[in-house]
Write an enzyme that holds these catalytic residues in place. Structure first.
Site, PDB file in Angstrom:
ATOM      1  N   ASP A   1       0.857  -1.184   0.000  1.00 54.35           N
ATOM      2  CA  ASP A   1       0.000   0.000   0.000  1.00 54.35           C
ATOM      3  C   ASP A   1       0.895   1.238   0.000  1.00 54.35           C
ATOM      4  O   ASP A   1       2.095   1.155   0.252  1.00 54.35           O
ATOM      5  CB  ASP A   1      -0.906  -0.007   1.249  1.00 54.35           C
ATOM      6  CG  ASP A   1      -1.795   1.233   1.314  1.00 54.35           C
ATOM      7  OD1 ASP A   1      -2.373   1.601   0.275  1.00 54.35           O
ATOM      8  OD2 ASP A   1      -1.895   1.851   2.388  1.00 54.35           O
ATOM      9  N   SER A   2       0.286   2.379  -0.229  1.00 48.00           N
ATOM     10  CA  SER A   2       1.031   3.634  -0.167  1.00 48.00           C
ATOM     11  C   SER A   2       1.492   3.940   1.261  1.00 48.00           C
ATOM     12  O   SER A   2       2.416   4.715   1.454  1.00 48.00           O
ATOM     13  CB  SER A   2       0.138   4.772  -0.666  1.00 48.00           C
ATOM     14  OG  SER A   2      -1.074   4.785   0.058  1.00 48.00           O
TER      15      SER A   2
ATOM     16  N   CYS B   1      -3.754  -1.107  -2.105  1.00 44.38           N
ATOM     17  CA  CYS B   1      -4.048   0.310  -2.317  1.00 44.38           C
ATOM     18  C   CYS B   1      -4.976   0.474  -3.529  1.00 44.38           C
ATOM     19  O   CYS B   1      -4.668  -0.013  -4.625  1.00 44.38           O
ATOM     20  CB  CYS B   1      -2.723   1.033  -2.581  1.00 44.38           C
ATOM     21  SG  CYS B   1      -2.903   2.778  -2.910  1.00 44.38           S
ATOM     22  N   ASN B   2      -6.084   1.149  -3.327  1.00 46.64           N
ATOM     23  CA  ASN B   2      -7.039   1.364  -4.423  1.00 46.64           C
ATOM     24  C   ASN B   2      -6.435   2.221  -5.526  1.00 46.64           C
ATOM     25  O   ASN B   2      -6.670   1.987  -6.707  1.00 46.64           O
ATOM     26  CB  ASN B   2      -8.302   2.049  -3.905  1.00 46.64           C
ATOM     27  CG  ASN B   2      -9.170   1.116  -3.092  1.00 46.64           C
ATOM     28  OD1 ASN B   2     -10.157   0.607  -3.573  1.00 46.64           O
ATOM     29  ND2 ASN B   2      -8.780   0.863  -1.855  1.00 46.64           N
ATOM     30  N   THR B   3      -5.651   3.222  -5.119  1.00 39.69           N
ATOM     31  CA  THR B   3      -5.062   4.117  -6.115  1.00 39.69           C
ATOM     32  C   THR B   3      -4.040   3.353  -6.960  1.00 39.69           C
ATOM     33  O   THR B   3      -4.052   3.441  -8.192  1.00 39.69           O
ATOM     34  CB  THR B   3      -4.413   5.326  -5.411  1.00 39.69           C
ATOM     35  OG1 THR B   3      -5.358   5.900  -4.503  1.00 39.69           O
ATOM     36  CG2 THR B   3      -3.982   6.366  -6.403  1.00 39.69           C
TER      37      THR B   3
ATOM     38  N   GLU C   1      -6.018   9.404   9.519  1.00 40.28           N
ATOM     39  CA  GLU C   1      -4.642   9.344  10.013  1.00 40.28           C
ATOM     40  C   GLU C   1      -4.403  10.311  11.178  1.00 40.28           C
ATOM     41  O   GLU C   1      -3.502  10.107  11.977  1.00 40.28           O
ATOM     42  CB  GLU C   1      -3.662   9.593   8.870  1.00 40.28           C
ATOM     43  CG  GLU C   1      -3.729   8.437   7.877  1.00 40.28           C
ATOM     44  CD  GLU C   1      -2.523   8.322   6.981  1.00 40.28           C
ATOM     45  OE1 GLU C   1      -1.643   9.197   7.025  1.00 40.28           O
ATOM     46  OE2 GLU C   1      -2.476   7.343   6.209  1.00 40.28           O
TER      47      GLU C   1
ATOM     48  N   CYS D   1     -11.282   2.809  -0.819  1.00 36.57           N
ATOM     49  CA  CYS D   1     -10.009   3.331  -0.309  1.00 36.57           C
ATOM     50  C   CYS D   1      -9.689   2.593   0.984  1.00 36.57           C
ATOM     51  O   CYS D   1     -10.589   2.287   1.774  1.00 36.57           O
ATOM     52  CB  CYS D   1     -10.138   4.833  -0.040  1.00 36.57           C
ATOM     53  SG  CYS D   1      -8.672   5.558   0.717  1.00 36.57           S
TER      54      CYS D   1
ATOM     55  N   HIS E   1      -8.561   3.464   3.746  1.00 35.81           N
ATOM     56  CA  HIS E   1      -8.863   4.100   5.035  1.00 35.81           C
ATOM     57  C   HIS E   1     -10.351   4.155   5.379  1.00 35.81           C
ATOM     58  O   HIS E   1     -10.713   4.381   6.521  1.00 35.81           O
ATOM     59  CB  HIS E   1      -8.331   5.540   5.042  1.00 35.81           C
ATOM     60  CG  HIS E   1      -6.846   5.639   5.070  1.00 35.81           C
ATOM     61  ND1 HIS E   1      -6.042   5.039   4.128  1.00 35.81           N
ATOM     62  CD2 HIS E   1      -6.014   6.275   5.935  1.00 35.81           C
ATOM     63  CE1 HIS E   1      -4.785   5.312   4.401  1.00 35.81           C
ATOM     64  NE2 HIS E   1      -4.728   6.061   5.491  1.00 35.81           N
TER      65      HIS E   1
HETATM   66  N1  DGL Z   1      -4.056   3.732   0.050  1.00 36.00           N
HETATM   67  C1  DGL Z   1      -4.723   4.755  -0.693  1.00 36.00           C
HETATM   68  C2  DGL Z   1      -5.920   4.168  -1.425  1.00 36.00           C
HETATM   69  O1  DGL Z   1      -6.460   3.150  -1.067  1.00 36.00           O
HETATM   70  C3  DGL Z   1      -5.156   5.891   0.217  1.00 36.00           C
HETATM   71  C4  DGL Z   1      -4.015   6.704   0.766  1.00 36.00           C
HETATM   72  C5  DGL Z   1      -3.264   7.464  -0.314  1.00 36.00           C
HETATM   73  O2  DGL Z   1      -3.810   8.423  -0.883  1.00 36.00           O
HETATM   74  O3  DGL Z   1      -2.148   7.068  -0.594  1.00 36.00           O
HETATM   75  O4  DGL Z   1      -6.339   4.723  -2.394  1.00 36.00           O
END
Ligand code: DGL
Length: 268
Positions: A13-14, A76-78, A155, A187, A189
């Protein structure tokens, strides 16, 4: 039955948010080992461009390959929205993203055929959920909305504060108008904001937390590829690697993950 395939599952993940997925994988597959990578030095990905995200994801996947993982979960969705085909060129084993499990689950639960998805600016801008819905959810209408303030709210531990509710009211207003009956939390979070989102959307809207759907898919893929850790199992371990300070990761990890884990800072 032998102790088959002791190699770990790679999850990335990011930052810390992907631990929501690690938590579910741990629950469904307690005997599996997990290598988790959180790109804490470069988080957030949610407002970065396609090329940058593809480059970051490639570097992380090369790191995970060195850790000899038997599967890669793009938590990570992004990153899932932009980098899957690039990752496929680097890694030849099974790859699970968060997009299709979330869509599959939503297709299963919607009654009215009106579904919403929320995510970061980049995820929503990529239209990755729309493309997947067009493939898998024939006739289902998908409405999307980006919620960029949700990640910093979580966060900074404001998820139970009234400010989270007020912001959610603003972001979710248009989806409420569309009278959706299912909402995908697109996402890492957002599951932490489930109560607030439920309060705004009302009890009739089903919230799809893709982390559970992903864990189910991880299990199915391990079985299908015959790479499940079998036999008399001790509990698996979780080893986290981060690109920034260990302390910061540890402090926020507790929001998402309650189990024991080790953390190490590495340079990619
Ligand atoms: N992990 C990112 C997502 O699921 C969210 C946090 C980010 O913007 O890096 O999209």
């Amino acid at each position: 039955m032998k102790n088959k395939d002791l190699r770990p599952i790679g999850i990335f993940d990011s930052g810390v948010g992907g631990l929501t997925v690690a938590k579910r994988v741990r629950k469904v597959l307690p005997g599996e080992n997990i290598v988790y990578f959180g790109d804490t030095a470069r988080v957030p990905y949610g407002n970065k461009s396609r090329d940058t995200i593809i480059r970051f994801a490639g570097e992380i996947v090369r790191f995970l390959v060195k850790k000899d993982v038997k599967m890669i979960v793009v938590a990570c969705n992004t990153a899932s929205s932009f980098s899957l085909s690039a990752i496929r060129k680097i890694y030849k084993g099974p790859i699970i993203s968060v997009i299709s499990p979330g869509i599959k689950e939503a297709v299963k639960v919607t009654r009215s055929g009106r579904v919403g998805v929320i995510g970061t600016n980049s995820t929503i801008g990529s239209r990755s959920y729309n493309k997947m819905m067009a493939k898998r959810g024939h006739g289902i209408k998908l409405f999307s909305q980006s919620c960029p303030l949700f990640v910093p709210l979580v966060e900074n531990k404001f998820s139970k504060d009234n400010i989270a509710y007020l912001i959610a009211c603003k972001y979710l207003k248009s989806l409420k108008k569309e009278q959706i009956d299912t909402l995908i939390l697109g996402c890492t979070h957002y599951p932490i904001l489930k109560n607030v989102i439920r309060r705004v959307m009302g009890p009739k809207v089903t919230l799809v937390d893709s982390s559970s759907a992903v864990a189910k898919e991880v299990k199915e893929s391990l079985i299908e590829n015959d790479i499940m850790r079998k036999g008399k199992l001790s509990r698996g371990w979780t080893r986290c690697y981060v690109s920034d300070d260990v302390q910061g990761f540890k402090e926020n990890a507790g929001i998402f993950f309650k189990e024991e884990f080790s953390v190490k800072k590495v340079a990619l």
